[in-house]
Scaffold this motif. Sequence first.
Motif, PDB file in Angstrom:
ATOM      1  N   GLY A 243      41.384  35.597  46.200  1.00  0.00           N
ATOM      2  CA  GLY A 243      41.309  36.386  44.982  1.00  0.00           C
ATOM      3  C   GLY A 243      40.723  37.767  45.170  1.00  0.00           C
ATOM      4  N   GLY A 244      40.426  38.139  46.416  1.00  0.00           N
ATOM      5  CA  GLY A 244      39.845  39.453  46.659  1.00  0.00           C
ATOM      6  C   GLY A 244      38.440  39.580  46.098  1.00  0.00           C
ATOM      7  N   GLY A 245      37.720  38.448  45.993  1.00  0.00           N
ATOM      8  CA  GLY A 245      36.344  38.474  45.502  1.00  0.00           C
ATOM      9  C   GLY A 245      36.042  37.403  44.480  1.00  0.00           C
ATOM     10  N   ASP A 246      36.974  37.099  43.593  1.00  0.00           N
ATOM     11  CA  ASP A 246      36.771  36.058  42.581  1.00  0.00           C
ATOM     12  C   ASP A 246      38.019  35.195  42.475  1.00  0.00           C
TER      13      ASP A 246
ATOM     14  N   ALA B  53      51.771  37.255  64.863  1.00  0.00           N
ATOM     15  CA  ALA B  53      51.955  37.730  63.492  1.00  0.00           C
ATOM     16  C   ALA B  53      50.633  38.322  63.019  1.00  0.00           C
ATOM     17  N   VAL B  54      50.680  39.522  62.435  1.00  0.00           N
ATOM     18  CA  VAL B  54      49.479  40.204  61.949  1.00  0.00           C
ATOM     19  C   VAL B  54      49.785  40.830  60.600  1.00  0.00           C
ATOM     20  N   ASP B  55      48.846  40.703  59.643  1.00  0.00           N
ATOM     21  CA  ASP B  55      48.977  41.363  58.351  1.00  0.00           C
ATOM     22  C   ASP B  55      47.636  41.922  57.921  1.00  0.00           C
ATOM     23  N   ALA B  56      47.665  43.123  57.331  1.00  0.00           N
ATOM     24  CA  ALA B  56      46.475  43.757  56.755  1.00  0.00           C
ATOM     25  C   ALA B  56      46.681  43.883  55.253  1.00  0.00           C
ATOM     26  N   TYR B  57      45.584  43.732  54.483  1.00  0.00           N
ATOM     27  CA  TYR B  57      45.669  43.724  53.021  1.00  0.00           C
ATOM     28  C   TYR B  57      44.579  44.605  52.425  1.00  0.00           C
ATOM     29  N   TYR B  58      44.923  45.228  51.298  1.00  0.00           N
ATOM     30  CA  TYR B  58      43.951  45.955  50.493  1.00  0.00           C
ATOM     31  C   TYR B  58      44.066  45.436  49.061  1.00  0.00           C
ATOM     32  N   SER B  59      42.908  45.214  48.421  1.00  0.00           N
ATOM     33  CA  SER B  59      42.913  44.691  47.056  1.00  0.00           C
ATOM     34  C   SER B  59      41.862  45.397  46.215  1.00  0.00           C
ATOM     35  N   LYS B  60      42.224  45.748  44.989  1.00  0.00           N
ATOM     36  CA  LYS B  60      41.298  46.337  44.024  1.00  0.00           C
ATOM     37  C   LYS B  60      41.504  45.625  42.690  1.00  0.00           C
ATOM     38  N   VAL B  61      40.441  44.984  42.194  1.00  0.00           N
ATOM     39  CA  VAL B  61      40.501  44.271  40.919  1.00  0.00           C
ATOM     40  C   VAL B  61      39.472  44.873  39.972  1.00  0.00           C
ATOM     41  N   ASN B  62      39.920  45.324  38.834  1.00  0.00           N
ATOM     42  CA  ASN B  62      39.018  45.848  37.808  1.00  0.00           C
ATOM     43  C   ASN B  62      38.673  44.734  36.819  1.00  0.00           C
ATOM     44  N   ASP B  63      37.387  44.617  36.506  1.00  0.00           N
ATOM     45  CA  ASP B  63      36.918  43.586  35.575  1.00  0.00           C
ATOM     46  C   ASP B  63      37.304  42.185  36.029  1.00  0.00           C
ATOM     47  N   ALA B  64      36.964  41.874  37.273  1.00  0.00           N
ATOM     48  CA  ALA B  64      37.129  40.506  37.761  1.00  0.00           C
ATOM     49  C   ALA B  64      36.138  39.608  37.030  1.00  0.00           C
ATOM     50  N   VAL B  65      36.561  38.414  36.683  1.00  0.00           N
ATOM     51  CA  VAL B  65      35.756  37.489  35.891  1.00  0.00           C
ATOM     52  C   VAL B  65      35.345  36.287  36.738  1.00  0.00           C
ATOM     53  N   SER B  66      34.049  35.987  36.739  1.00  0.00           N
ATOM     54  CA  SER B  66      33.531  34.782  37.375  1.00  0.00           C
ATOM     55  C   SER B  66      32.753  33.998  36.317  1.00  0.00           C
ATOM     56  N   VAL B  67      33.160  32.763  36.036  1.00  0.00           N
ATOM     57  CA  VAL B  67      32.558  32.017  34.935  1.00  0.00           C
ATOM     58  C   VAL B  67      31.745  30.832  35.442  1.00  0.00           C
ATOM     59  N   SER B  68      30.826  30.376  34.585  1.00  0.00           N
ATOM     60  CA  SER B  68      30.032  29.191  34.863  1.00  0.00           C
ATOM     61  C   SER B  68      29.676  28.517  33.546  1.00  0.00           C
ATOM     62  N   ALA B  69      29.077  27.319  33.644  1.00  0.00           N
ATOM     63  CA  ALA B  69      28.725  26.555  32.457  1.00  0.00           C
ATOM     64  C   ALA B  69      27.570  27.199  31.700  1.00  0.00           C
ATOM     65  N   LEU B  70      27.523  26.986  30.397  1.00  0.00           N
ATOM     66  CA  LEU B  70      26.445  27.512  29.559  1.00  0.00           C
ATOM     67  C   LEU B  70      25.168  26.703  29.777  1.00  0.00           C
TER      68      LEU B  70
ATOM     69  N   ALA C  71      29.981  34.518  31.683  1.00  0.00           N
ATOM     70  CA  ALA C  71      30.746  35.219  32.716  1.00  0.00           C
ATOM     71  C   ALA C  71      29.986  36.407  33.282  1.00  0.00           C
ATOM     72  N   THR C  72      30.242  36.660  34.573  1.00  0.00           N
ATOM     73  CA  THR C  72      29.791  37.877  35.243  1.00  0.00           C
ATOM     74  C   THR C  72      31.017  38.719  35.544  1.00  0.00           C
ATOM     75  N   ILE C  73      30.959  40.004  35.178  1.00  0.00           N
ATOM     76  CA  ILE C  73      32.109  40.904  35.327  1.00  0.00           C
ATOM     77  C   ILE C  73      31.820  41.913  36.432  1.00  0.00           C
ATOM     78  N   THR C  74      32.757  42.090  37.350  1.00  0.00           N
ATOM     79  CA  THR C  74      32.587  43.040  38.460  1.00  0.00           C
ATOM     80  C   THR C  74      33.898  43.751  38.754  1.00  0.00           C
ATOM     81  N   ASP C  75      33.788  44.895  39.410  1.00  0.00           N
ATOM     82  CA  ASP C  75      34.941  45.556  40.027  1.00  0.00           C
ATOM     83  C   ASP C  75      34.898  45.206  41.511  1.00  0.00           C
ATOM     84  N   ASN C  76      35.966  44.587  42.021  1.00  0.00           N
ATOM     85  CA  ASN C  76      35.985  44.101  43.402  1.00  0.00           C
ATOM     86  C   ASN C  76      36.983  44.885  44.251  1.00  0.00           C
ATOM     87  N   THR C  77      36.518  45.298  45.443  1.00  0.00           N
ATOM     88  CA  THR C  77      37.376  45.994  46.407  1.00  0.00           C
ATOM     89  C   THR C  77      37.308  45.246  47.726  1.00  0.00           C
TER      90      THR C  77
END
Length: 475
Positions: free
Chosen positions: A221-224, A274-291, A312-318
């Motif tokens: 998920g590139g972070g979440d 076989a080789v692959d490189a990836y770049y990912s940018k997610v704005n407002d990634a959501v990570s949730v947990s129980a109350l 939830a915790t909200i982050t920008d992930n690169t």
Amino acid sequence: MNRKKTHTGNLINRGRGNSGAAFLKAGFLLGGLVGLTALSQAQTAAPAADDSLTWHGITLYGIVDLGLQYDTHAAPVNDYFPAGTADIIQKNGNGSVTGVTPNNLSQSRIGLKGAEPLVGDWSAVFKVETFFNPQSGDISDGLKSIVQNNGRALDAQSTNIDTSVAGQLFQQSYAGFSSPSFGTLTFGRQNTLLADGIAKYDPEGASQAFSLIGLSGTTAGGGDTQDRRLDESFKYIANFSGVHVGALYKLNGSSGSANSALQFQLGADYAGLAVDAYYSKVNDAVSVSALSAAQVTGLAALGFSSNNSLTATITDNTSYSVMASYNFGAPKIFAGYEHIQYADPSQALPVGFSDIGGYVLAYVNNAPYKGPDKVLQVYWAGLKYAVASNVDVTIAYYGYNQNSYATGADAGCSSTVAGSCSGTLNAFSLAADYRFTKRFDGYAGFMWSGVKNGLANGYLNTSNVNPTIGVRYQF
């Protein structure tokens, strides 16, 4: 799984005795499975001719995966979480658990896919598939597993982990156009480029029982983990004479960049490599947990229900990553590395935001970092060896390394005093897969996982071993 995240654990005195017994059990399981090769080699029928369920270009396909698992330190099995148990050590892993577990080697699913020729080498394509838990008959829903534990103390919880699998009728649901010459463009809900890369370059094939990066969608998920599969996304992939290219963009259904995502891929194949490189940018990634219990009490004032509310915790992930494999013939080696940076979101998500699966974010943290950004480095390596034409044995290592992003008196810490201290997670797995027929196989293996320092903050135990045996049917 769209987005997904897990936690982990380290060895303590109590866990060592259980771990030794679990390794012994794993040895018997693996030995028994590999032994089947000699006992049933002569009885194995020749592979049947292709009998896929295809009619007018539309194919019905599916997987049913079910097994038996023992965990040294885990929470009870949950009927909705896609893997049933946590497989790796979690904060609430407080005792030994034995149960029937789903989706150990592959996620059970049923789906339809199709291709309709248009003009030249172009075709219209589509895919829809549903994830389910065969031990309970329920549609897989990791977020429901979290909601079920709202207000419960850690030692009273069942397994619950954030994921992209949130009870949606279809986990993938997309359509588009495909050409061998120009590539494939699809749009809808679909796996990300990173998720495809993990499936390709994980030695354990993104298995939930035997792979850290298969069970946890943090890497894919590139972070979440909720970003392992994305709604409202456009995806382009192509292969030009061994050179792979890919691009993905997720719309947010409104103006601005909040809750959008972007990914790129570039790679190549050459002489077994076989080789692959990836770049990912997610704005407002959501990570949730129980109350917490206090948060559940406060829901009435907010006008929300505990039946579908989360914190939830909200982050920008690169993130950027590189993954590779080399095929020697019978042995094949795999390796990968991903660098993920978490930052405060450039645009806040509001309280009451509707998350995937229709779950509501009742409590939202839009400013999780008071000092340095969080950085997580993920790395893995492994070997898959074909010991016979129908038997594979795989050994793999996975690791997380988190920096210290604490401030004040804890700045630079490398202990369990806070989750923002530097910390590590390590996991090791060994698994064997025996293919009785083209569509039916049996497997056995285990994964050990342990956390230290900041990644062990708040854990009831810090290590787990999960000897697992099961069968899988594919059509």
